[in-house]
Design a protein around this motif. Structure first.
Motif, PDB file in Angstrom:
ATOM      1  N   VAL A  90       0.826  -1.205   0.000  1.00 43.68           N
ATOM      2  CA  VAL A  90       0.000   0.000   0.000  1.00 43.68           C
ATOM      3  C   VAL A  90       0.866   1.265   0.000  1.00 43.68           C
ATOM      4  CG1 VAL A  90      -1.804   1.292   1.211  1.00 43.68           C
ATOM      5  CG2 VAL A  90      -1.877  -1.215   1.171  1.00 43.68           C
ATOM      6  N   LYS A  91       1.783   1.350   0.946  1.00 47.57           N
ATOM      7  CA  LYS A  91       2.583   2.573   1.087  1.00 47.57           C
ATOM      8  C   LYS A  91       3.286   3.026  -0.192  1.00 47.57           C
ATOM      9  CE  LYS A  91       3.443   2.828   5.986  1.00 47.57           C
ATOM     10  NZ  LYS A  91       4.085   3.918   6.688  1.00 47.57           N
ATOM     11  N   ILE A 101       0.135   6.262   4.550  1.00 43.28           N
ATOM     12  CA  ILE A 101      -0.882   5.605   5.359  1.00 43.28           C
ATOM     13  C   ILE A 101      -0.198   5.085   6.604  1.00 43.28           C
ATOM     14  CG2 ILE A 101      -0.627   3.412   4.127  1.00 43.28           C
ATOM     15  CD1 ILE A 101      -3.677   2.974   4.583  1.00 43.28           C
ATOM     16  N   GLU A 102      -0.819   5.306   7.748  1.00 40.23           N
ATOM     17  CA  GLU A 102      -0.245   4.884   9.024  1.00 40.23           C
ATOM     18  C   GLU A 102      -1.171   3.899   9.723  1.00 40.23           C
ATOM     19  OE1 GLU A 102       0.207   8.501  11.225  1.00 40.23           O
ATOM     20  OE2 GLU A 102       1.978   9.112  10.086  1.00 40.23           O
ATOM     21  N   PHE A 103      -0.597   2.815  10.199  1.00 43.63           N
ATOM     22  CA  PHE A 103      -1.318   1.856  11.031  1.00 43.63           C
ATOM     23  C   PHE A 103      -1.551   2.507  12.388  1.00 43.63           C
ATOM     24  CE2 PHE A 103      -1.019  -1.333  14.414  1.00 43.63           C
ATOM     25  CZ  PHE A 103      -1.973  -2.258  14.029  1.00 43.63           C
ATOM     26  N   VAL A 115      -6.621   3.104  10.472  1.00 38.20           N
ATOM     27  CA  VAL A 115      -5.472   3.681   9.786  1.00 38.20           C
ATOM     28  C   VAL A 115      -5.709   5.179   9.629  1.00 38.20           C
ATOM     29  CG1 VAL A 115      -4.853   1.581   8.521  1.00 38.20           C
ATOM     30  CG2 VAL A 115      -6.430   3.224   7.493  1.00 38.20           C
ATOM     31  N   ARG A 116      -4.625   5.883   9.344  1.00 38.06           N
ATOM     32  CA  ARG A 116      -4.733   7.326   9.107  1.00 38.06           C
ATOM     33  C   ARG A 116      -4.009   7.650   7.808  1.00 38.06           C
ATOM     34  NH1 ARG A 116      -2.408  10.875  13.634  1.00 38.06           N
ATOM     35  NH2 ARG A 116      -0.779   9.431  13.139  1.00 38.06           N
ATOM     36  N   MET A 117      -4.671   8.403   6.958  1.00 38.05           N
ATOM     37  CA  MET A 117      -4.063   8.900   5.727  1.00 38.05           C
ATOM     38  C   MET A 117      -3.431  10.247   6.057  1.00 38.05           C
ATOM     39  SD  MET A 117      -4.881   6.479   3.616  1.00 38.05           S
ATOM     40  CE  MET A 117      -4.654   7.050   1.942  1.00 38.05           C
ATOM     41  N   THR A 130      -9.460   4.764  -1.761  1.00 40.76           N
ATOM     42  CA  THR A 130      -8.214   4.035  -1.511  1.00 40.76           C
ATOM     43  C   THR A 130      -8.401   3.075  -0.356  1.00 40.76           C
ATOM     44  OG1 THR A 130      -6.856   5.864  -2.320  1.00 40.76           O
ATOM     45  CG2 THR A 130      -5.781   4.282  -0.851  1.00 40.76           C
ATOM     46  N   LEU A 131      -9.017   3.561   0.715  1.00 42.36           N
ATOM     47  CA  LEU A 131      -9.205   2.718   1.897  1.00 42.36           C
ATOM     48  C   LEU A 131     -10.224   1.618   1.647  1.00 42.36           C
ATOM     49  CD1 LEU A 131      -9.248   5.338   4.790  1.00 42.36           C
ATOM     50  CD2 LEU A 131      -7.408   3.762   4.179  1.00 42.36           C
ATOM     51  N   GLN A 132     -11.387   1.985   1.144  1.00 38.18           N
ATOM     52  CA  GLN A 132     -12.477   1.026   1.059  1.00 38.18           C
ATOM     53  C   GLN A 132     -12.367   0.080  -0.130  1.00 38.18           C
ATOM     54  OE1 GLN A 132     -14.252   0.553   3.675  1.00 38.18           O
ATOM     55  NE2 GLN A 132     -13.292   2.323   4.607  1.00 38.18           N
ATOM     56  N   GLU A 133     -11.739   0.498  -1.192  1.00 36.58           N
ATOM     57  CA  GLU A 133     -11.591  -0.397  -2.339  1.00 36.58           C
ATOM     58  C   GLU A 133     -10.216  -1.033  -2.352  1.00 36.58           C
ATOM     59  OE1 GLU A 133     -12.801   1.641  -5.906  1.00 36.58           O
ATOM     60  OE2 GLU A 133     -14.553   2.458  -4.898  1.00 36.58           O
TER      61      GLU A 133
END
Length: 165
Positions: A90-91, A101-103, A115-117, A130-133
């Motif tokens: 992902v990163k 993106i941070e765990f 997670v945080r964008m 990006t997150l949901q798909e």
């Protein structure tokens, strides 16, 4: 991380027209102020970065680097597997677009991955997709224990417990 702990970010933020700087392992993202003209600012920013590295200065104070290492979790744990997927799959793509993106944490009770964008992705309309798909589909394939992805922003994130806190 404060700019004082990231000499490259501090140097760039001192340039007129620079609003925000995001440093990632292989990327530097500079966000310009609304009134700045990127065509004029780009050359100044590139020159500053080149001179900075030519001087042999460290971009970030090594003592200030924050990361969550998969080894912080038990080998084979869901958290270690999530971190590995985020780092490897992902990163790199998110960082190419000037974000990251941070765990934050994984809730074993309901399967929620928090997670945080950050960077340009934090305010991007496409971050939800990006997150949901992207991330959700990846987790569905490799880690079905992850049932949902919860994207946090800085305000929401303050009350969420993090590993090591």
């Amino acid at each position: 991380m404060a700019a004082l702990q990231a000499p490259l970010a501090k140097s760039l933020l001192e340039l007129e027209g620079v609003r925000e700087v995001l440093l990632a392992s292989g990327h530097v993202t500079v966000t310009k102020a609304t009134i700045a003209d990127w065509e004029e600012l780009q050359e100044v920013v590139e020159k500053e970065i080149s001179q900075f590295y030519q001087a042999g200065k460290p971009a970030v104070d090594p003592d200030a680097v924050e990361s969550i290492d998969p080894q912080d979790f038990e080998e084979g744990s869901i958290e270690a597997q999530i971190l590995e997927l985020l780092e490897e799959r992902v990163k790199p793509f998110v960082q190419q677009d000037g974000g990251d993106i941070e765990f934050v944490r994984f809730d074993h009770k309901d399967g929620s991955l928090y997670v945080r964008m950050v960077g340009s992705c934090s305010g991007c309309a496409m971050s939800h997709a990006t997150l949901q798909e992207g991330v959700k589909n990846l987790m569905d394939h490799y880690l079905p224990a992850v049932k949902q992805i919860v994207g946090l922003n800085d305000e929401m994130d303050e009350d969420v417990p993090r590993p090591g806190r």
